[in-house]
Design a protein around this motif. Structure first.
Motif, PDB file in Angstrom:
ATOM      1  N   SER A  46     -46.773  68.790  12.560  1.00 53.99           N
ATOM      2  CA  SER A  46     -45.975  67.927  11.701  1.00 53.99           C
ATOM      3  C   SER A  46     -46.600  67.870  10.311  1.00 53.99           C
ATOM      4  N   SER A  48     -46.655  65.500   8.396  1.00 49.48           N
ATOM      5  CA  SER A  48     -46.909  64.099   8.056  1.00 49.48           C
ATOM      6  C   SER A  48     -48.390  63.840   7.808  1.00 49.48           C
ATOM      7  N   VAL A  76     -32.485  65.735   5.191  1.00 48.58           N
ATOM      8  CA  VAL A  76     -33.134  65.107   4.046  1.00 48.58           C
ATOM      9  C   VAL A  76     -32.656  65.883   2.826  1.00 48.58           C
ATOM     10  N   GLN A  82     -35.671  65.879   9.107  1.00 50.17           N
ATOM     11  CA  GLN A  82     -36.681  64.953   9.618  1.00 50.17           C
ATOM     12  C   GLN A  82     -36.404  64.716  11.100  1.00 50.17           C
ATOM     13  N   HIS A  84     -36.946  63.237  14.827  1.00 53.62           N
ATOM     14  CA  HIS A  84     -37.470  62.057  15.511  1.00 53.62           C
ATOM     15  C   HIS A  84     -37.884  62.537  16.895  1.00 53.62           C
ATOM     16  N   ASN A  90     -41.786  60.060  13.594  1.00 52.79           N
ATOM     17  CA  ASN A  90     -40.614  60.462  12.818  1.00 52.79           C
ATOM     18  C   ASN A  90     -40.906  60.492  11.318  1.00 52.79           C
ATOM     19  N   THR A  91     -42.163  60.688  10.948  1.00 50.40           N
ATOM     20  CA  THR A  91     -42.501  60.651   9.528  1.00 50.40           C
ATOM     21  C   THR A  91     -42.677  62.024   8.884  1.00 50.40           C
ATOM     22  N   GLY A  92     -42.554  63.091   9.644  1.00 54.54           N
ATOM     23  CA  GLY A  92     -42.700  64.428   9.065  1.00 54.54           C
ATOM     24  C   GLY A  92     -41.399  64.927   8.478  1.00 54.54           C
ATOM     25  N   ILE A  93     -41.455  65.396   7.245  1.00 53.55           N
ATOM     26  CA  ILE A  93     -40.288  66.006   6.610  1.00 53.55           C
ATOM     27  C   ILE A  93     -40.540  67.508   6.546  1.00 53.55           C
ATOM     28  N   TYR A  94     -39.693  68.264   7.237  1.00 49.97           N
ATOM     29  CA  TYR A  94     -39.843  69.707   7.387  1.00 49.97           C
ATOM     30  C   TYR A  94     -38.916  70.403   6.397  1.00 49.97           C
ATOM     31  N   THR A  95     -39.490  70.883   5.306  1.00 47.67           N
ATOM     32  CA  THR A  95     -38.688  71.610   4.322  1.00 47.67           C
ATOM     33  C   THR A  95     -38.260  72.953   4.920  1.00 47.67           C
TER      34      THR A  95
END
Length: 140
Positions: A46, A48, A76, A82, A84, A90-95
């Motif tokens: 992740s 995050s 996003v 993102q 969950h 659930n705080t990782g943002i996957y570009t």
């Protein structure tokens, strides 16, 4: 993101499919690349701060993720998703670029993860299992 000139540094997904039974996120890109990314790999890598820390050497080894599920996948903007996870993370943002990088490097990342688990005295509940190439790898 310049959608008229996609490249591995600027990939654009053409499809995202969440496979609950096999626990794989299938990602297809406009350059023809496609990857089946195991939920476990996504969770332990992740992006995050909780997992990566706030600098080099602060990474936190994630354990007990073998049976992790994705319970939701939220867009996003037009650049990332993102997930969950069933453990509440659930705080990782996957570009798109990060998903592409995970796909290209997943075999080495998987081996690194297994080695770090071994070194820390943790297993995946039932040993090393099959190598990443048996359940993931490239799809075309």
């Amino acid at each position: 993101m310049n959608s008229s000139n996609p490249s591995p540094a600027n990939p654009i997904p053409t499809g995202l499919t969440v496979h609950t039974q096999s626990r794989l996120l299938e990602v297809a890109f406009d350059d023809g690349a496609g990857f089946s990314l195991p939920y476990e790999l996504l969770r332990v890598y992740s992006p995050s701060a909780e997992v990566r820390g706030h600098g080099a050497g602060q990474e936190v080894l994630q354990t007990g993720m073998r049976n992790i599920l994705i319970t939701a996948l939220e867009p996003v903007g037009n650049y990332a998703v993102q997930p969950h996870f069933s453990d509440g993370h659930n705080t990782g943002i996957y570009t798109w670029a990060y998903l592409y990088w995970l796909g290209v490097n997943q075999e080495q990342l998987w081996e690194d993860y297994l080695q770090r688990l071994d070194e820390a005295g943790h297993g995946r509940e039932a040993g090393r299992d099959l190598p990443m190439t048996a359940s993931g790898g490239h799809c075309h």
